[in-house]
Motif scaffolding. Structure first.
Motif, PDB file in Angstrom:
ATOM      1  N   MET A 123      51.490  22.834 -15.915  1.00 11.34           N
ATOM      2  CA  MET A 123      50.329  22.715 -15.396  1.00 11.34           C
ATOM      3  C   MET A 123      50.048  21.148 -14.975  1.00 11.34           C
ATOM      4  SD  MET A 123      48.493  20.783 -18.085  1.00 11.34           S
ATOM      5  CE  MET A 123      46.841  21.046 -17.346  1.00 11.34           C
ATOM      6  N   GLY A 124      50.878  20.090 -15.010  1.00 10.50           N
ATOM      7  CA  GLY A 124      50.979  18.764 -14.414  1.00 10.50           C
ATOM      8  C   GLY A 124      50.207  17.746 -15.412  1.00 10.50           C
ATOM      9  N   ARG A 125      49.959  17.920 -16.457  1.00  9.54           N
ATOM     10  CA  ARG A 125      49.463  16.833 -17.229  1.00  9.54           C
ATOM     11  C   ARG A 125      50.520  15.792 -17.520  1.00  9.54           C
ATOM     12  NH1 ARG A 125      47.532  18.909 -21.820  1.00  9.54           N
ATOM     13  NH2 ARG A 125      45.696  19.737 -20.578  1.00  9.54           N
ATOM     14  N   PRO A 126      50.160  14.521 -17.340  1.00 10.93           N
ATOM     15  CA  PRO A 126      51.228  13.459 -17.561  1.00 10.93           C
ATOM     16  C   PRO A 126      51.542  13.387 -19.189  1.00 10.93           C
ATOM     17  CG  PRO A 126      49.754  12.905 -16.018  1.00 10.93           C
ATOM     18  CD  PRO A 126      48.999  14.063 -16.449  1.00 10.93           C
ATOM     19  N   VAL A 127      52.813  13.298 -19.596  1.00  6.43           N
ATOM     20  CA  VAL A 127      53.613  13.099 -20.485  1.00  6.43           C
ATOM     21  C   VAL A 127      52.703  11.973 -21.494  1.00  6.43           C
ATOM     22  CG1 VAL A 127      55.647  14.172 -20.100  1.00  6.43           C
ATOM     23  CG2 VAL A 127      55.509  11.935 -20.153  1.00  6.43           C
ATOM     24  N   ARG A 128      52.386  11.161 -20.772  1.00  7.88           N
ATOM     25  CA  ARG A 128      52.108   9.700 -21.361  1.00  7.88           C
ATOM     26  C   ARG A 128      50.749  10.117 -22.470  1.00  7.88           C
ATOM     27  NH1 ARG A 128      50.961   5.264 -18.490  1.00  7.88           N
ATOM     28  NH2 ARG A 128      49.243   4.253 -19.735  1.00  7.88           N
ATOM     29  N   TYR A 129      49.938  11.263 -22.014  1.00  6.37           N
ATOM     30  CA  TYR A 129      48.730  11.463 -22.952  1.00  6.37           C
ATOM     31  C   TYR A 129      49.264  12.385 -23.999  1.00  6.37           C
ATOM     32  CZ  TYR A 129      46.241   9.759 -18.701  1.00  6.37           C
ATOM     33  OH  TYR A 129      46.156   8.954 -17.727  1.00  6.37           O
ATOM     34  N   GLY A 130      50.270  12.634 -24.288  1.00  2.00           N
ATOM     35  CA  GLY A 130      50.694  13.359 -25.321  1.00  2.00           C
ATOM     36  C   GLY A 130      50.251  14.691 -25.779  1.00  2.00           C
ATOM     37  N   GLY A 131      50.071  15.527 -24.610  1.00  2.00           N
ATOM     38  CA  GLY A 131      49.566  16.754 -25.000  1.00  2.00           C
ATOM     39  C   GLY A 131      48.141  16.857 -25.615  1.00  2.00           C
ATOM     40  N   GLU A 132      47.748  18.174 -26.345  1.00  3.55           N
ATOM     41  CA  GLU A 132      46.406  18.238 -26.566  1.00  3.55           C
ATOM     42  C   GLU A 132      46.233  18.093 -28.340  1.00  3.55           C
ATOM     43  OE1 GLU A 132      45.408  21.927 -24.973  1.00  3.55           O
ATOM     44  OE2 GLU A 132      46.525  21.576 -23.075  1.00  3.55           O
ATOM     45  N   PHE A 133      47.052  17.418 -28.876  1.00  5.11           N
ATOM     46  CA  PHE A 133      47.271  17.388 -30.334  1.00  5.11           C
ATOM     47  C   PHE A 133      46.124  17.021 -31.129  1.00  5.11           C
ATOM     48  CE2 PHE A 133      51.695  18.212 -29.337  1.00  5.11           C
ATOM     49  CZ  PHE A 133      52.053  19.407 -30.130  1.00  5.11           C
ATOM     50  N   LYS A 134      45.383  15.924 -30.343  1.00  3.37           N
ATOM     51  CA  LYS A 134      44.177  15.436 -31.042  1.00  3.37           C
ATOM     52  C   LYS A 134      42.957  16.469 -31.238  1.00  3.37           C
ATOM     53  CE  LYS A 134      40.987  11.681 -30.677  1.00  3.37           C
ATOM     54  NZ  LYS A 134      40.515  10.386 -30.100  1.00  3.37           N
ATOM     55  N   GLY A 135      42.849  17.198 -30.079  1.00  2.00           N
ATOM     56  CA  GLY A 135      41.585  17.993 -30.182  1.00  2.00           C
ATOM     57  C   GLY A 135      42.102  19.238 -30.965  1.00  2.00           C
ATOM     58  N   PHE A 136      43.293  19.742 -30.700  1.00  2.00           N
ATOM     59  CA  PHE A 136      43.994  20.759 -31.257  1.00  2.00           C
ATOM     60  C   PHE A 136      43.654  20.610 -32.917  1.00  2.00           C
ATOM     61  CE2 PHE A 136      47.303  23.494 -33.025  1.00  2.00           C
ATOM     62  CZ  PHE A 136      47.094  24.475 -32.512  1.00  2.00           C
ATOM     63  N   ASN A 137      44.055  19.368 -33.394  1.00  2.00           N
ATOM     64  CA  ASN A 137      44.173  19.351 -34.896  1.00  2.00           C
ATOM     65  C   ASN A 137      42.615  19.097 -35.409  1.00  2.00           C
ATOM     66  OD1 ASN A 137      46.664  19.267 -34.847  1.00  2.00           O
ATOM     67  ND2 ASN A 137      47.012  17.109 -34.680  1.00  2.00           N
ATOM     68  N   GLU A 138      41.875  18.477 -34.485  1.00  2.00           N
ATOM     69  CA  GLU A 138      40.412  18.073 -34.892  1.00  2.00           C
ATOM     70  C   GLU A 138      39.552  19.349 -35.164  1.00  2.00           C
ATOM     71  OE1 GLU A 138      36.830  15.349 -33.548  1.00  2.00           O
ATOM     72  OE2 GLU A 138      38.116  16.023 -32.030  1.00  2.00           O
ATOM     73  N   ARG A 139      39.721  20.341 -34.334  1.00  2.00           N
ATOM     74  CA  ARG A 139      39.065  21.456 -34.317  1.00  2.00           C
ATOM     75  C   ARG A 139      39.452  22.563 -35.428  1.00  2.00           C
ATOM     76  NH1 ARG A 139      38.952  22.843 -27.795  1.00  2.00           N
ATOM     77  NH2 ARG A 139      38.233  20.479 -27.260  1.00  2.00           N
ATOM     78  N   SER A 140      40.865  22.289 -35.620  1.00  2.00           N
ATOM     79  CA  SER A 140      41.314  23.251 -36.577  1.00  2.00           C
ATOM     80  C   SER A 140      40.998  22.701 -38.069  1.00  2.00           C
ATOM     81  CB  SER A 140      42.884  23.388 -36.651  1.00  2.00           C
ATOM     82  OG  SER A 140      43.385  23.693 -35.376  1.00  2.00           O
ATOM     83  N   ASN A 141      41.022  21.676 -38.117  1.00  2.17           N
ATOM     84  CA  ASN A 141      40.620  20.975 -39.423  1.00  2.17           C
ATOM     85  C   ASN A 141      39.101  21.165 -39.647  1.00  2.17           C
ATOM     86  OD1 ASN A 141      43.521  20.040 -39.830  1.00  2.17           O
ATOM     87  ND2 ASN A 141      42.966  18.021 -39.183  1.00  2.17           N
ATOM     88  N   TYR A 142      38.473  20.987 -38.623  1.00  5.21           N
ATOM     89  CA  TYR A 142      36.923  21.099 -38.959  1.00  5.21           C
ATOM     90  C   TYR A 142      36.354  22.530 -39.439  1.00  5.21           C
ATOM     91  CZ  TYR A 142      31.854  20.949 -38.805  1.00  5.21           C
ATOM     92  OH  TYR A 142      30.578  20.957 -39.015  1.00  5.21           O
ATOM     93  N   VAL A 143      37.118  23.394 -38.644  1.00  3.13           N
ATOM     94  CA  VAL A 143      36.600  24.885 -38.849  1.00  3.13           C
ATOM     95  C   VAL A 143      37.363  25.232 -40.351  1.00  3.13           C
ATOM     96  CG1 VAL A 143      36.425  25.723 -36.511  1.00  3.13           C
ATOM     97  CG2 VAL A 143      38.538  25.928 -37.675  1.00  3.13           C
ATOM     98  N   ALA A 144      38.393  24.577 -40.624  1.00  2.00           N
ATOM     99  CA  ALA A 144      38.933  24.972 -41.925  1.00  2.00           C
ATOM    100  C   ALA A 144      37.887  24.254 -43.029  1.00  2.00           C
ATOM    101  CB  ALA A 144      40.203  24.245 -42.156  1.00  2.00           C
ATOM    102  N   SER A 145      37.301  23.194 -42.783  1.00  2.00           N
ATOM    103  CA  SER A 145      36.457  22.491 -43.850  1.00  2.00           C
ATOM    104  C   SER A 145      35.199  23.432 -43.948  1.00  2.00           C
ATOM    105  CB  SER A 145      36.339  21.024 -43.409  1.00  2.00           C
ATOM    106  OG  SER A 145      35.424  20.968 -42.435  1.00  2.00           O
ATOM    107  N   ILE A 146      34.553  23.954 -43.070  1.00  2.00           N
ATOM    108  CA  ILE A 146      33.298  24.727 -43.232  1.00  2.00           C
ATOM    109  C   ILE A 146      33.435  26.169 -43.440  1.00  2.00           C
ATOM    110  CG2 ILE A 146      32.283  22.866 -41.762  1.00  2.00           C
ATOM    111  CD1 ILE A 146      32.116  25.292 -39.239  1.00  2.00           C
ATOM    112  N   ALA A 147      34.806  26.831 -43.200  1.00  3.77           N
ATOM    113  CA  ALA A 147      35.027  28.227 -43.233  1.00  3.77           C
ATOM    114  C   ALA A 147      34.242  28.830 -44.769  1.00  3.77           C
ATOM    115  CB  ALA A 147      36.471  28.640 -43.623  1.00  3.77           C
TER     116      ALA A 147
END
Length: 461
Positions: free
Chosen positions: A74-98
């Motif tokens: 989909m064309g996102r430059p590799v310099r931005y490192g994918g989506e891991f920051k948001g992916f991890n932040e969201r996963s960890n937060y919902v785990a903390s409030i589950a």
């Protein structure tokens, strides 16, 4: 047999292809998921949470595979490192409030009665994820759905064909049972048939307005719960007391990052007349510093749009606006990589108005229109003059003023001095044709479960 293809925006080649599942095979997959759901839901909540987090961690270990794949798909430059920051932040937060989000609501526990409301998983959750942020949008529902005791069937857009495979592989390798989390490749006809047969208990769809309408039509009469995040035309409003440099930096990034292909990207900006000229000048300079090019090159800061037809639609909107009197201020000569196809130079338009589709319809590209306003009332009227409502970004030093204005804006989220961000502690929701329902936060867990009441009269001697 239908073959689903991902055409890479990098060079127009077929990057990946998979055969679409016939209805019988897809139906059998859903059947296996349903059979596995009860046992999954009976596992302790903390066990489910930890397995999901292990899946997230395993995907992080696949970074060298995932990031270049995203660039190719989909064309996102590799310099931005994918989506891991948001992916991890969201996963960890919902785990903390589950635990708190799913805890019973206890009304009474006396000698005579026990009355409580519990949260039960829906059962089989169908997640239809988009291509623009394929990992982050999917995890918004996948993580809390699995934690809550649902099983998940995941279908990604053709443009990011491999993402579902990667996610499921990571989670299964981490210990999530194969039938609990499955990836499917489906054409539209089979998708509609599965939904129409009532095979799912809840459907989450992120995509176009027309796609949302198709989901609702397919589900009509099945009483299946549906969550929809659809189109957007998110506004920014820069007031006379705003921090000008911060507003330019943040709003221009919000308008052009990911080649403008963000659900909550800024597509139109209203600036108080006292700051208008300076804001426009600084914004054009900011956008002109992008380096458009191959997303696999670490020097590239702006990649191609995900598909040349998406870029074509943006060019048509810009051309239409210019033909009606708008001025395009970014010099196209600064972006020689603009090939008339998927590679599209960013643009800032002024002398725009709401008679132009560019200021009314979703653009979803690296182009933004800026209008001058005289006061809050005019800005509010213009911000609400849209059939969409996902976010609005307000720029001022006065939080009370922002709160008053925010109360009058028809939107799902009000930002002050920031934009284009999803806070996992707040429900992600929209109004009007942006959709309905909501993900993340405590309310996201509630949307992925159903209430069940217990009214227990205790025996008396």
């Amino acid at each position: 047999m239908t073959i689903i293809q991902c055409i890479s925006p990098v060079d127009g080649s077929v990057y990946a292809e998979r055969p679409a599942m016939p209805y019988e095979e897809a139906s059998a997959a859903v059947g296996r998921a349903r059979k596995a759901q009860k046992a999954w839901a009976k596992r302790p909540l903390e066990e489910r949470v930890q397995l999901v987090l292990k899946g997230v961690a395993r995907l992080n270990e696949m970074v060298d595979e995932v990031v270049p794949e995203l660039a190719w798909m989909m064309g996102r430059p590799v310099r931005y490192g994918g989506e891991f920051k948001g992916f991890n932040e969201r996963s960890n937060y919902v785990a903390s409030i589950a635990a708190d989000a799913l805890a019973p609501l206890r009304i009474e526990d006396s000698a005579s009665f026990e009355r409580r409301i519990e949260r039960e998983p829906h059962g089989v959750v169908f997640v239809i994820a988009p291509w623009n942020y394929p990992y982050m949008t999917a995890i918004n529902t996948v993580a809390p759905a699995l934690m809550a005791g649902n099983v998940v069937i995941l279908k990604h857009a053709a443009q990011t064909l491999l993402v579902g495979e990667r996610m499921v592989r990571a989670f299964v390798e981490a210990g999530v049972p194969e039938d609990v989390f499955q990836n499917v490749f489906l054409d539209h006809e089979t998708t509609a048939k599965l939904i129409g047969e009532g095979l799912f208990n809840f459907i989450n769809f992120t995509g176009s307005v027309e796609g949302g309408r198709a989901i609702e039509r397919a589900a009509a009469g099945t009483f299946t719960g549906i969550g929809l995040e659809l189109g957007g035309k998110d506004p920014g409003y820069v007031m006379e007391d705003a921090d000008l440099d911060a507003a330019v930096d943040t709003l221009m990034d919000g308008a052009t990052y990911n080649s403008g292909q963000c659900c909550c990207g800024i597509e139109r900006i209203y600036v108080n007349e006292k700051l208008y000229d300076a804001f426009v000048e600084k914004s054009v300079a900011w956008v002109s510093n992008y380096r458009l090019g191959n997303p696999l090159d670490t020097e590239t800061t702006l990649g191609p749009m995900a598909n040349k037809r998406f870029a074509k639609a943006v060019r048509e909107q810009i051309s239409d606006a210019v033909s009606k009197g708008a001025k395009a201020l970014v010099d196209p000569k600064l972006f020689p990589a603009d090939d008339g196809g998927a590679y599209l130079a960013p643009q800032v338009l002024v002398d725009v108005d709401h008679s132009m589709p560019f200021m009314r319809e979703e653009t979803f590209g690296p182009a933004v229109g800026i209008m001058k306003v005289k006061d809050d009332a005019e800005a509010i009227q213009l911000m609400n003059d849209s059939r969409y409502g996902l976010t609005a970004s307000l720029w001022t030093k006065d939080a009370e003023r922002a709160g008053r204005i925010g109360a009058e804006i028809e939107t799902g989220t009000v930002f002050m001095n920031r934009c284009d961000y999803l806070d996992p502690a707040l429900v992600w929701t929209g109004v009007k044709e942006t959709g309905r329902g909501g993900s993340l936060s405590v309310l996201g867990f509630h949307n992925l479960t159903r209430p069940k009441s217990y009214h227990l009269k205790k025996a008396t001697s």
